[in-house]
Design a protein around this motif. Structure first.
Motif, PDB file in Angstrom:
ATOM      1  N   ARG A 109       0.892  -1.309  -0.088  1.00 30.51           N
ATOM      2  CA  ARG A 109       0.077   0.087  -0.059  1.00 30.51           C
ATOM      3  C   ARG A 109       0.938   1.265  -0.043  1.00 30.51           C
ATOM      4  O   ARG A 109       0.472   2.203  -0.652  1.00 30.51           O
ATOM      5  N   PRO A 110       2.023   1.366   1.024  1.00 29.92           N
ATOM      6  CA  PRO A 110       2.440   2.665   0.826  1.00 29.92           C
ATOM      7  C   PRO A 110       3.105   3.038  -0.801  1.00 29.92           C
ATOM      8  O   PRO A 110       3.328   4.129  -1.162  1.00 29.92           O
ATOM      9  N   PHE A 111       3.875   1.848  -1.119  1.00 31.63           N
ATOM     10  CA  PHE A 111       4.212   2.059  -2.494  1.00 31.63           C
ATOM     11  C   PHE A 111       3.058   2.319  -3.639  1.00 31.63           C
ATOM     12  O   PHE A 111       3.242   3.281  -4.415  1.00 31.63           O
ATOM     13  N   LEU A 112       1.954   1.767  -3.659  1.00 32.03           N
ATOM     14  CA  LEU A 112       0.672   2.019  -4.266  1.00 32.03           C
ATOM     15  C   LEU A 112       0.294   3.583  -4.162  1.00 32.03           C
ATOM     16  O   LEU A 112      -0.011   3.957  -5.095  1.00 32.03           O
ATOM     17  N   GLN A 113       0.286   3.966  -2.813  1.00 27.67           N
ATOM     18  CA  GLN A 113      -0.075   5.427  -2.706  1.00 27.67           C
ATOM     19  C   GLN A 113       0.900   6.261  -3.361  1.00 27.67           C
ATOM     20  O   GLN A 113       0.729   7.413  -3.915  1.00 27.67           O
ATOM     21  N   GLN A 114       2.294   5.961  -3.524  1.00 24.33           N
ATOM     22  CA  GLN A 114       3.301   6.823  -4.331  1.00 24.33           C
ATOM     23  C   GLN A 114       2.859   6.849  -5.784  1.00 24.33           C
ATOM     24  O   GLN A 114       2.943   7.938  -6.439  1.00 24.33           O
ATOM     25  N   ILE A 115       2.498   5.745  -6.236  1.00 16.49           N
ATOM     26  CA  ILE A 115       2.170   5.606  -7.470  1.00 16.49           C
ATOM     27  C   ILE A 115       0.632   6.121  -7.736  1.00 16.49           C
ATOM     28  O   ILE A 115       0.664   6.978  -8.856  1.00 16.49           O
ATOM     29  N   ILE A 116      -0.165   6.203  -6.924  1.00 16.44           N
ATOM     30  CA  ILE A 116      -1.535   7.059  -7.099  1.00 16.44           C
ATOM     31  C   ILE A 116      -1.260   8.385  -6.947  1.00 16.44           C
ATOM     32  O   ILE A 116      -1.859   9.060  -8.156  1.00 16.44           O
ATOM     33  N   ASP A 117      -0.447   8.980  -6.227  1.00 15.85           N
ATOM     34  CA  ASP A 117      -0.170  10.432  -6.183  1.00 15.85           C
ATOM     35  C   ASP A 117       0.302  10.967  -7.696  1.00 15.85           C
ATOM     36  O   ASP A 117      -0.145  11.801  -8.093  1.00 15.85           O
ATOM     37  N   ILE A 118       1.431  10.297  -8.261  1.00 17.50           N
ATOM     38  CA  ILE A 118       1.971  10.834  -9.289  1.00 17.50           C
ATOM     39  C   ILE A 118       1.031  10.351 -10.451  1.00 17.50           C
ATOM     40  O   ILE A 118       0.885  11.383 -11.369  1.00 17.50           O
ATOM     41  N   ARG A 119       0.290   9.403 -10.795  1.00 19.33           N
ATOM     42  CA  ARG A 119      -0.838   9.326 -11.766  1.00 19.33           C
ATOM     43  C   ARG A 119      -1.909  10.238 -11.600  1.00 19.33           C
ATOM     44  O   ARG A 119      -2.459  10.800 -12.674  1.00 19.33           O
ATOM     45  N   TRP A 120      -2.205  10.648 -10.560  1.00 18.06           N
ATOM     46  CA  TRP A 120      -3.115  11.479 -10.087  1.00 18.06           C
ATOM     47  C   TRP A 120      -2.821  12.940 -10.452  1.00 18.06           C
ATOM     48  O   TRP A 120      -3.642  13.787 -11.407  1.00 18.06           O
ATOM     49  N   GLU A 121      -1.798  13.334 -10.468  1.00 17.34           N
ATOM     50  CA  GLU A 121      -1.251  14.824 -10.855  1.00 17.34           C
ATOM     51  C   GLU A 121      -1.185  14.604 -12.461  1.00 17.34           C
ATOM     52  O   GLU A 121      -1.441  15.661 -13.182  1.00 17.34           O
ATOM     53  N   ARG A 122      -0.521  13.473 -12.730  1.00 15.21           N
ATOM     54  CA  ARG A 122      -0.465  13.184 -14.432  1.00 15.21           C
ATOM     55  C   ARG A 122      -1.855  13.297 -14.968  1.00 15.21           C
ATOM     56  O   ARG A 122      -2.079  13.999 -16.081  1.00 15.21           O
ATOM     57  N   SER A 123      -2.777  12.751 -14.499  1.00 18.15           N
ATOM     58  CA  SER A 123      -4.136  12.618 -14.984  1.00 18.15           C
ATOM     59  C   SER A 123      -4.683  14.049 -14.975  1.00 18.15           C
ATOM     60  O   SER A 123      -5.618  14.435 -16.000  1.00 18.15           O
ATOM     61  N   LYS A 124      -4.356  14.963 -13.976  1.00 18.78           N
ATOM     62  CA  LYS A 124      -5.150  16.283 -13.961  1.00 18.78           C
ATOM     63  C   LYS A 124      -4.601  17.021 -14.792  1.00 18.78           C
ATOM     64  O   LYS A 124      -5.383  17.709 -15.615  1.00 18.78           O
ATOM     65  N   GLN A 125      -3.156  17.095 -15.254  1.00 24.29           N
ATOM     66  CA  GLN A 125      -2.705  17.791 -16.280  1.00 24.29           C
ATOM     67  C   GLN A 125      -3.302  17.264 -17.700  1.00 24.29           C
ATOM     68  O   GLN A 125      -3.626  18.196 -18.247  1.00 24.29           O
ATOM     69  N   LEU A 126      -3.236  16.087 -17.950  1.00 25.56           N
ATOM     70  CA  LEU A 126      -3.743  15.848 -19.142  1.00 25.56           C
ATOM     71  C   LEU A 126      -5.410  15.905 -19.338  1.00 25.56           C
ATOM     72  O   LEU A 126      -5.641  16.483 -20.311  1.00 25.56           O
ATOM     73  N   GLN A 127      -6.191  16.070 -18.222  1.00 27.09           N
ATOM     74  CA  GLN A 127      -7.615  16.345 -18.674  1.00 27.09           C
ATOM     75  C   GLN A 127      -7.829  17.557 -18.759  1.00 27.09           C
ATOM     76  O   GLN A 127      -8.430  17.957 -19.528  1.00 27.09           O
ATOM     77  N   LYS A 128      -7.011  18.655 -18.130  1.00 32.38           N
ATOM     78  CA  LYS A 128      -7.047  20.099 -18.392  1.00 32.38           C
ATOM     79  C   LYS A 128      -6.748  20.233 -19.844  1.00 32.38           C
ATOM     80  O   LYS A 128      -7.389  21.108 -20.461  1.00 32.38           O
ATOM     81  N   ALA A 129      -5.550  19.673 -20.131  1.00 36.27           N
ATOM     82  CA  ALA A 129      -5.135  20.043 -21.677  1.00 36.27           C
ATOM     83  C   ALA A 129      -6.165  19.546 -22.417  1.00 36.27           C
ATOM     84  O   ALA A 129      -6.572  20.085 -23.611  1.00 36.27           O
ATOM     85  N   TYR A 130      -6.726  18.324 -21.973  1.00 39.39           N
ATOM     86  CA  TYR A 130      -7.846  17.738 -23.150  1.00 39.39           C
ATOM     87  C   TYR A 130      -9.276  18.492 -23.297  1.00 39.39           C
ATOM     88  O   TYR A 130      -9.682  18.778 -24.323  1.00 39.39           O
ATOM     89  N   LEU A 131      -9.684  19.091 -22.143  1.00 35.89           N
ATOM     90  CA  LEU A 131     -10.920  19.899 -21.976  1.00 35.89           C
ATOM     91  C   LEU A 131     -10.572  21.280 -22.885  1.00 35.89           C
ATOM     92  O   LEU A 131     -11.327  21.467 -23.392  1.00 35.89           O
ATOM     93  N   ASP A 132      -9.397  21.929 -22.778  1.00 29.76           N
ATOM     94  CA  ASP A 132      -8.924  23.129 -23.376  1.00 29.76           C
ATOM     95  C   ASP A 132      -9.055  22.655 -24.784  1.00 29.76           C
ATOM     96  O   ASP A 132      -9.598  23.497 -25.722  1.00 29.76           O
ATOM     97  N   LEU A 133      -8.547  21.798 -25.172  1.00 29.09           N
ATOM     98  CA  LEU A 133      -8.569  21.251 -26.794  1.00 29.09           C
ATOM     99  C   LEU A 133      -9.952  20.964 -27.177  1.00 29.09           C
ATOM    100  O   LEU A 133     -10.401  21.583 -28.242  1.00 29.09           O
TER     101      LEU A 133
END
Length: 351
Positions: A109-133
């Motif tokens: 779980r501690p390792f997965l939490q690190q991956i979640i945090d990274i992928r969540w931030e990545r997802s937020k940036q991609l979502q914002k760019a996609y919605l603008d596009l």
């Protein structure tokens, strides 16, 4: 329903879905960090795509026309947008699955939490760019159908270049997150390797019971990992792990016998207690050896769940170490067992 319309539905629900899917993980004590986002509403693990109402058939047809127009007139923009869609869909799949993984593999779980945090931030940036596009391309389509089309196309030529740059920047940021994730995975596998080589028990924190410095795997999770090793025919690891399990059972039988023995032989209470302590220590070292083998096995399996290939250099190295070091872990546990097994010395006891 067009692919990008489906994606907009996924984007609109992804924040809620993430929290719902990970509610089990985030509710664990274990000093876990607060999730990056929270939601008060509940949702299912999957998004059900609504049927297109008859009144929206014309809109759906126009969306398909836009998809076709974009793919033929602006193929580079279309290709970049499809790559963004692919990455967002992969991230959405991960967020729906990771809660189940966390429940199944609590040690990770501690390792997965690190991956979640990274992928969540990545997802937020991609979502914002996609919605603008998507906003820009739909606005173009509106003006293309209602305004002077030659003028609109000419104006959108420059906009398409800007949008391509926007997507390229977003994908570049996404790559940076992917590199950060790769580094996190590498460090986790290295930690598992270091744990394999750590023949001494971790030092307890101040006030911590030495028996709680690690949490042995449950019978269910241990059996699950044994099945993984069996399926992959990792016999060199299995033979040592199975031997450790047999010896654990023997130690537990001895401890049970001693507890019953001291109830009757109360005059040997002190000697029996010392022997119980010795065998209990042997049990802890036995479980610690099993824990290290199982943790490394589970770390390898978790990286595969995250999409890492088996030929990953750090994966291959840890697997090699696991195969080579498993006999040594068995030996270390047996050395501690022998301390208890050969503790009887009547000459010393009679002094």
């Amino acid at each position: 329903m067009p692919a990008d319309t489906r994606l907009l539905i996924l984007i609109s629900f992804s924040g809620v879905m993430l929290v719902a899917a990970l509610s089990f993980l985030w509710k664990q004590g274990n000093n876990q960090s607060t999730p990056p986002h929270s939601a008060t509403s509940n949702t299912t693990d999957a998004v059900t795509e609504p049927d297109t109402p008859p009144a929206n058939q014309e809109q759906a047809t126009k969306e398909i026309d836009l998809e076709t127009y974009e793919s033929t007139t602006y193929p580079e923009l279309y290709g970049l947008r499809q790559e963004m869609i692919h990455q967002l869909q992969d991230l959405n799949t991960f967020f729906k699955q990771v809660g189940t993984w966390a429940e199944t593999i609590p040690a990770q779980r501690p390792f997965l939490q690190q991956i979640i945090d990274i992928r969540w931030e990545r997802s937020k940036q991609l979502q914002k760019a996609y919605l603008d596009l998507d906003h820009s391309r739909r606005a173009f389509w509106l003006h293309y159908h209602t305004g002077e089309d030659h003028h609109v196309r000419k104006m959108f030529d420059d906009e398409a270049i800007r949008l391509q740059k926007r997507i390229q920047d977003a994908l570049g940021d996404s790559l940076a997150f992917q590199l950060a994730e790769a580094d996190t995975i590498r460090k986790h596998l290295q930690s598992a390797d270091e744990l394999l080589k750590a023949d001494k028990l971790p030092k307890p924190k101040k006030g911590q019971n030495p028996n709680t410095v690690f949490v042995p795997y449950s019978n269910q999770n241990r059996q699950r990992l044994i099945e993984v090793l069996t399926r992959k025919q990792e016999n060199s690891i299995l033979v040592n792990l199975n031997q450790l399990q047999q010896e654990e059972k023997q130690i537990r039988d001895k401890l049970a016998y001693m507890i019953e023995f001291q109830k009757i032989n109360t005059d040997l209470l002190e000697e029996t207690n010392l022997l119980i302590l010795a065998w209990n220590k042997a049990l802890i070292y036995n479980q610690y050896a099993q824990y290290r083998l199982l943790f490394a096995t589970e770390a390898l399996e978790t990286t595969l769940l995250l999409g890492e290939p088996p030929n990953n250099r750090d994966y291959a190295w840890l697997l090699k170490e696991l195969r080579e070091l498993s006999p040594a872990l068995l030996t270390q546990a047996e050395e501690e067992r022998n301390v208890a097994a050969y503790s009887y010395n009547p000459a010393i006891d009679s002094q």
